[in-house]
Design an enzyme around this catalytic site. Sequence first.
Site, mmCIF file in Angstrom:
data_model
loop_
_atom_site.group_PDB
_atom_site.id
_atom_site.type_symbol
_atom_site.label_atom_id
_atom_site.label_comp_id
_atom_site.label_asym_id
_atom_site.label_seq_id
_atom_site.Cartn_x
_atom_site.Cartn_y
_atom_site.Cartn_z
ATOM 1 N N LYS A 90 -5.369 9.985 -3.096
ATOM 2 C CA LYS A 90 -5.958 9.588 -4.156
ATOM 3 C C LYS A 90 -7.435 9.494 -4.055
ATOM 4 O O LYS A 90 -7.869 8.965 -3.223
ATOM 5 C CB LYS A 90 -5.324 8.589 -4.832
ATOM 6 C CG LYS A 90 -5.875 8.191 -6.483
ATOM 7 C CD LYS A 90 -5.310 6.806 -7.205
ATOM 8 C CE LYS A 90 -5.687 6.483 -8.230
ATOM 9 N NZ LYS A 90 -5.066 5.528 -9.072
ATOM 10 N N SER A 98 -3.156 5.859 -13.807
ATOM 11 C CA SER A 98 -4.363 6.669 -13.583
ATOM 12 C C SER A 98 -4.044 7.929 -12.325
ATOM 13 O O SER A 98 -4.607 8.748 -12.043
ATOM 14 C CB SER A 98 -5.508 5.873 -13.098
ATOM 15 O OG SER A 98 -5.423 5.217 -11.907
ATOM 16 N N SER A 121 -0.740 2.140 -12.871
ATOM 17 C CA SER A 121 -1.281 3.505 -12.436
ATOM 18 C C SER A 121 -0.420 4.372 -11.265
ATOM 19 O O SER A 121 -0.551 5.550 -11.031
ATOM 20 C CB SER A 121 -2.562 3.319 -12.215
ATOM 21 O OG SER A 121 -3.487 3.189 -13.152
#
Lengths: 495, 95
Positions: A78, A159, A183
């Site tokens: 990420k 997210s 997320s």
Amino acid sequence: MTNLTSMTMAEALKGLENKEFTSVELTQKHIDAMAQAKHLNAFITETPELALKQASESDKRRAAGNAGALDGIPIAMKDLFCTKGIRTTAASKILENFIPQYESTVSQNLLNAGTVTLGKANLDQFAMGSSNTTSHFGNVISPWKNQNSNNLDLVPGGSSGGSAAAVAARISMAATGTDTGGSIRQPAAFCGLAGIKPTYGRCSRWGIIAFSSSLDQAGAFGRTVEDAALLLKSMAGFDPKDSTSADLPVPDFAAAITGDIKGKKIGIPKEYRIDGMPDEIEKFWQQGIEMVKDAGAEIVDVSLPHTKYAVPTYYVIAPAEASSNLARYDGVKYGLRVDGEDLNSTYENTRAEGFGDEVIRRIMIGTYALSSGYYDAYYIKAQKVRRLISNDFENVFKECDALLTPTAPSAAFAIGENEDDPVKMYLNDVFTIPASLAGLPGMSVPAGLNSDGLPLGLQIIGRPWDEEMVLRVGHSIEKAANFTAQPQLTGKIAA
Amino acid sequence: MSLTKKDVAKVANLARIKMDDAKLEELAPQLSNIIGFVEQLSEVDTDNVEPLASVVDINLRLREDKVTDGGYQKEILANAPDSLEGYFVVPKVVE
């Protein structure tokens, strides 16, 4: 040779060990898949050359008998984890050209385990969002298609949307994520993956670009519970550089997956039966309850009375911490600078241009909640309610070993939906936020498809530091649900 | 509680984010809506409840008071928009 992009990480590790293929071969297949699935926009920065170099080093280590726990496995990182020498953006304009001079502890732990980095995965800007539509680098498109209206592009959740899309599309074997209010768990549910957020403090936050420091926690995506457990094991561990990192041994998470939950008490919190919850979610939850019952667990009805206050509590605490954390972006030390006539207007211009709409909204809410005259009414009040929410969990864990709930109140929605009202988008995290506020481990497991052919996830929440129970229950549901559906848009290579 | 354009301008100033009139107009109802939503917390009886700042019962650790790391001037300045002779450069602050 077996299809290298469709196997699980655990299978790939065996294949590498048995010399059925090399990490270079495995990595190259994933790089090809990444190129094929570029339109999903799962990555902000692709690092194929680095990946091949790491893969070839991995093959040498393995040949020399020095392979690490995940040696040679291509993963997505990420783009919130600082990676030395590799651009790290938090999906923002303000960090568009930021090149960290150091490596985050979690990504360093994974490098030590031998993983290969395919690239930096797209996300909601500064991890603020539930749909991956707030990224400065464009929306991530879910590899899943609604069977009843397949012309619409769907969100992967957020997210950590790029991480989830990459693993679901078979571009990446596994991926890191971070979870502040859902997320990891919500995108895992939307993309048909296993995604675990461990207990707050299990993974070091050092080098993770901060959003809400009392809530942020790193975790793992895999296509199976076992893969998520394997990745998490290598990410986790004590780090003196993070004062909230726990000095506790990291259990062998994969070994916890025994398949046996006989006699375990699984709590069903009645407050999660929210108004307006679609029937299919309610039915799906009931099926999950039957699955653990069939596996020999005992169902206990429990009550978490302050559940309905979790989302409003979160939307005071997280923006307040964000407004404080994001004060560092001033156009002086790193990141974008937009010059003004004096220092103050340089700050103001830089931040106005560098932050996206959702980030600005949250900074504004947080600044307001922390401002003189409102601090007690909003911030302290929210911290008090947070304690009540945490106490609720403490009480129910006297009666049960884990909780079972849906992960999200719906399946993935179309890009652009829920954008008219920020609060509507925030309610997507209604089932994941409570465990975040209490710092508890939570995991989403894919357990079925809805009437549109889209994955639905069940969430398991455990006691602090008991990720093993969460994984064990998750695995038992995975086994019972036998989720084998695959998304329509994958990085499949012809021939 | 409803935020006026003036309230939003004050918060924007505190947050050091430049906003024109149109942006203030746009944000006032959005922020009012969010604040209205979080205000349901006032229903909760929190008398005698201690605020929760950290979920994990970890005592902050102390380390020995000695230099263990440092000397990263080059790295620290590497991403600076403007630097000179080992310093960050900012617009003139004093006349």
